[in-house]
Design a protein around this motif. Structure first.
Motif, PDB file in Angstrom:
ATOM      1  N   CYS A 126      26.857 -13.843  30.735  1.00 36.38           N
ATOM      2  CA  CYS A 126      27.109 -12.399  30.831  1.00 36.38           C
ATOM      3  C   CYS A 126      27.231 -11.924  32.269  1.00 36.38           C
ATOM      4  O   CYS A 126      28.008 -11.005  32.560  1.00 36.38           O
ATOM      5  CB  CYS A 126      25.991 -11.627  30.122  1.00 36.38           C
TER       6      CYS A 126
ATOM      7  N   ASP B 182      21.619  -5.058  30.322  1.00 33.24           N
ATOM      8  CA  ASP B 182      20.628  -4.596  29.340  1.00 33.24           C
ATOM      9  C   ASP B 182      19.636  -5.700  28.997  1.00 33.24           C
ATOM     10  O   ASP B 182      18.440  -5.443  28.793  1.00 33.24           O
ATOM     11  CB  ASP B 182      21.338  -4.112  28.078  1.00 33.24           C
TER      12      ASP B 182
ATOM     13  N   ALA C 155      25.254  -3.572  20.727  1.00 38.66           N
ATOM     14  CA  ALA C 155      26.229  -3.666  21.814  1.00 38.66           C
ATOM     15  C   ALA C 155      27.617  -3.330  21.287  1.00 38.66           C
ATOM     16  O   ALA C 155      28.008  -3.742  20.192  1.00 38.66           O
ATOM     17  CB  ALA C 155      26.225  -5.064  22.427  1.00 38.66           C
TER      18      ALA C 155
ATOM     19  N   TRP D  90      33.754 -11.115  20.735  1.00 36.77           N
ATOM     20  CA  TRP D  90      32.800 -11.920  21.489  1.00 36.77           C
ATOM     21  C   TRP D  90      33.476 -13.104  22.175  1.00 36.77           C
ATOM     22  O   TRP D  90      32.900 -13.700  23.083  1.00 36.77           O
ATOM     23  CB  TRP D  90      31.702 -12.434  20.560  1.00 36.77           C
TER      24      TRP D  90
ATOM     25  N   ALA E 100      21.515  -6.857  21.400  1.00 35.39           N
ATOM     26  CA  ALA E 100      22.834  -7.419  21.100  1.00 35.39           C
ATOM     27  C   ALA E 100      23.448  -6.800  19.847  1.00 35.39           C
ATOM     28  O   ALA E 100      24.679  -6.700  19.739  1.00 35.39           O
ATOM     29  CB  ALA E 100      22.733  -8.931  20.942  1.00 35.39           C
TER      30      ALA E 100
ATOM     31  N   LEU F 208      26.103  -5.731  28.656  1.00 27.57           N
ATOM     32  CA  LEU F 208      25.093  -6.357  27.802  1.00 27.57           C
ATOM     33  C   LEU F 208      24.145  -7.229  28.620  1.00 27.57           C
ATOM     34  O   LEU F 208      22.926  -7.258  28.364  1.00 27.57           O
ATOM     35  CB  LEU F 208      25.791  -7.191  26.724  1.00 27.57           C
TER      36      LEU F 208
END
Length: 746
Positions: free
Chosen positions: A590, A439, A503, A508, A500, A436
């Motif tokens: 991330c 991305d 994803a 999380w 998001a 993520l």
């Protein structure tokens, strides 16, 4: 080794590195035959052997073999499909050009077109410098052209050394394709040609067969396509003659030539004459997009991977350097990747943990419910990993559960059923969070100047090789975000929220190091831009308009848009600052280092030295090491004894013993060590005198006699010639009794 000279043995040579011995034995006829006795094959289980010094269970070894087969098959097919998908653009362009060629000529009735010259349709296809991938690329082009109804001949320079051989290779393929067209009608003449003693392979035969096969049709859309796979390898005169001959027939037989280039367009001008080039209607195409292929492969294998095998920073750099700095070969990249996967499953006993992971139809990795049965050695190896110890200590600090900590360290069953699934879930979530983050960076790069954009292969190297606060590229992107206007910030937050939302992250809490809920934080940032007044403290609220203080020079430097638009209030600028801080927090969470993930020592491949020594050979260093340390390479007992006889046992005395020149060494090794003491110019007489003193001095001390001078001279001449062949020295015309030294250091 002996001091006296003896004739040359079959294996006494430093110029040959490999000797192949054909086994000579006669099978013995056994007098008694035992029923039911079968000899096992030389290699069982495809080369897999039990680990832990042979104590590994056979079920575990079989599981590693099965996991490797299940992982590499789909992964290799994924790489092949990715490469074909990227190269499909260039191949389709060439196919469209072939389909549209000679349309103007076919639209004119026969006999009404009389031109003083003819132009042959020619497609120049740049296939790249990675010549090892050209065969697969042009075979794909040939298959697609053949599927479109064209008659294709794929020619290679090694089989077309002359014009006659070139025409023969071309006509054999074209006539065979035309026979397939004529076979349903029963008009094939392949039997007549097969019965003939000699066949005149010329363009007249092609025209005759073309008229018989497709000439009677009113509209013919098929073409004769001749592909020269490696144009630079063909003899210039052969290609020049072929172009002149084929051009004279291109109106009666629609011939299209595809020239495969590995270098540049200048090679055509260097090979063909101006008269031949003027007969070609050239169109340029780019077939091989190596960098696009490697970016798509890295995205599929390392970022959006459904397998847990990943590469550490050094191993990934070695994998990338092999591609970028050597040959741009996708085949070499795949071979190196397969070698790493083999090393992971062949030599890593904890590779059986891959069986606890499963991939859903949507490409989401998850942990299976049932645990794997681990041996005590494997369980102890898991406890020895530093990331596992750090994870258990962190749990002890957060929960204070000492029983959990004690059972995880002492009870193997508790480790397998309770602790190991937690470790794998955190690792899977970490990989999803990293994907993520990449991305997010790709989305952010679409809104920055092109000079700051980096390809996906470089972004992945920054992600695994550098920390967020130490990477200059992440800092540059953060600086661009701080300079954004309100509309640009709203657009960026909308794009990040869309990324998001799609994803594939289940939990999380484990996706980032701090358990950050990224979608919620993005929604808060978007709401903050819509209503920046929420940042005002209740005690400072007033009924007036939004306050605007005087802008300072620092404000103008941090936000250049204030020079042209000063309508933004202090609350809006504070909201922008908070959004920038939120985006930076998301990226930092991330893109945290993979060393913070549990079990990274197992699933992140780090043997970069093994990859370099296997695929990046260094023959010069290997030869110099063999000549400089012959006791380790030739396993010479006398040299080892001399080394061990030293009184001092420290490293300095061992190095000094390794540098000693002894007569028991190989002659080439003696000459090599003596030549290291010389400068650029080496006097052969002085070199021979030093060589003789070493051989004679040690021999007199050991045996009381020295070999004859002719034997020493012969041995010296042989050593010098071998060093010349290995590239250490070369002769010079300036001084006939001297040679030039070519190598320095290791």
């Amino acid at each position: 080794m002996v001091d006296a000279y003896k004739p040359m043995d079959a294996f006494d040579s430093m110029t040959e590195s490999t000797f192949i011995l054909k086994p000579s034995f006669t099978p013995k006829q056994s007098t008694t035959k035992k029923a039911g006795v079968s000899h096992p094959p030389a290699f069982n289980n495809e080369g897999f052997v039990p680990l832990f010094q042979g104590k590994e269970a056979e079920e575990s070894m079989e599981l590693r073999r099965k996991l490797f087969s299940e992982m590499w098959g789909p992964l290799e097919q994924l790489l092949v499909d990715t490469e074909e998908q990227v190269n499909q653009v260039g191949v389709s362009e060439v196919c469209n050009y072939v389909n549209c060629s000679y349309t103007r000529i076919e639209s004119v009735e026969k006999g009404q077109l009389d031109q003083p010259f003819a132009e042959m349709a020619t497609a120049v296809a740049f296939a790249g410098v990675n010549t090892g991938d050209h065969s697969k690329l042009f075979e794909s082009l040939q298959a697609q052209l053949t599927a479109g109804g064209h008659h294709v001949a794929l020619l290679e320079s090694q089989y077309c050394t002359s014009l006659a051989s070139m025409l023969k290779c071309m006509l054999d393929q074209i006539l065979g394709s035309l026979d397939e067209v004529q076979r349903p009608t029963g008009n094939s003449r392949s039997g007549v040609l097969a019965g003939a003693k000699t066949i005149a392979y010329d363009m007249g035969l092609l025209k005759l067969r073309w008229d018989e096969a497709v000439g009677s049709a009113s509209t013919c859309s098929s073409r004769v396509v001749v592909i020269l796979q490696d144009f630079e390898g063909f003899a210039p005169m052969v290609v020049d003659d072929f172009v002149r001959i084929a051009t004279s027939y291109c109106y009666s037989v629609p011939i299209v030539v595809v020239l495969g280039l590995a270098t540049s367009y200048e090679s055509i001008h260097q090979s063909l004459t101006k008269a031949s080039i003027s007969m070609l209607n050239v169109e340029k195409f780019n077939l091989q997009r190596s960098k696009e292929c490697i970016d798509a492969a890295i995205r599929s294998v390392f970022i959006r991977a459904t397998d847990m095998l990943a590469f550490g920073a050094e191993a990934y750099k070695s994998l990338l350097d092999q591609f970028l700095l050597y040959n741009f070969s996708i085949t070499g990249f795949v071979k190196k990747l397969k070698f790493a996967a083999m090393d992971f499953f062949y030599a890593q006993p904890l590779s059986v943990l891959v069986s606890m992971l499963q991939c859903s139809a949507g490409g989401v990795l998850s942990v299976r419910d049932y645990p794997i049965c681990l041996s005590p050695e494997q369980a102890e190896l898991i406890r020895m990993q530093k990331s596992v110890q750090r994870f258990l200590e962190q749990q002890l600090e957060e929960t204070g559960d000492r029983d959990h900590f004690r059972l995880a360290l002492s009870n193997d069953e508790y480790l397998q059923k309770t602790v190991l699934p937690q470790l794998l879930r955190r690792l899977v979530s970490f990989r999803a969070g990293y994907c993520l983050g990449i991305d997010f960076v790709v989305t952010l790069q679409d809104m920055v100047p092109e000079s700051l954009r980096k390809p996906i292969r470089t972004l992945h190297y920054y992600g695994v090789g550098q920390k967020f606060d130490d990477c200059m590229h992440w800092k540059a992107l953060s600086a661009v975000v701080r300079r954004m206007k309100v509309p640009d910030m709203e657009q960026l937050l909308a794009k990040l929220s869309a990324v998001a939302d799609i994803a594939a992250i289940v939990d999380w809490d484990f996706a980032t190091k701090d358990g950050l809920d990224i979608p919620q934080l993005l929604q808060q940032s978007r709401a903050l831009l819509s209503n920046p007044g929420v940042l005002i403290k209740p005690g400072n609220a007033d009924s007036g308009e939004p306050s605007k203080r005087i802008r300072t020079r620092t404000d103008m430097e941090n936000r250049p848009f204030l020079l042209f638009d000063n309508s933004s209030s202090d609350q809006m600028l504070s909201a922008l600052d908070q959004c920038c801080a939120n985006i930076e927090t998301i990226l930092r969470a991330c893109l945290s280092p993979y060393q913070s993930a549990p079990l990274y020592e197992v699933f992140y491949y780090k043997h970069s030295l093994l990859l370099d020594t296997t695929f990046s050979a260094q023959p010069r260093a290997a030869v110099q090491a063999a000549l400089g340390k012959t006791s380790y390479y030739i396993d010479c007992d006398c040299c080892k004894a001399t080394t061990c006889d030293s009184d001092d046992s420290d490293a300095t005395s061992e190095d000094a013993a390794d540098q000693r020149v002894m007569s028991s060494m190989h002659d080439t090794s003696i000459a090599y060590r003596l030549h290291q003491e010389c400068g650029r110019m080496i006097n052969l007489y002085d070199w021979h005198s030093a060589f003789s003193s070493v051989v004679e001095g040690e021999s007199v001390k050991a045996r009381g006699s020295s070999p004859c001078q002719r034997a020493i001279q012969a041995r010296f001449m042989r050593a010098v010639e071998e060093m010349r062949l290995l590239g250490f020295i070369k002769s010079t015309q300036r001084k006939t009794d001297h040679v030039i030294r070519l190598t320095w250091g290791m």
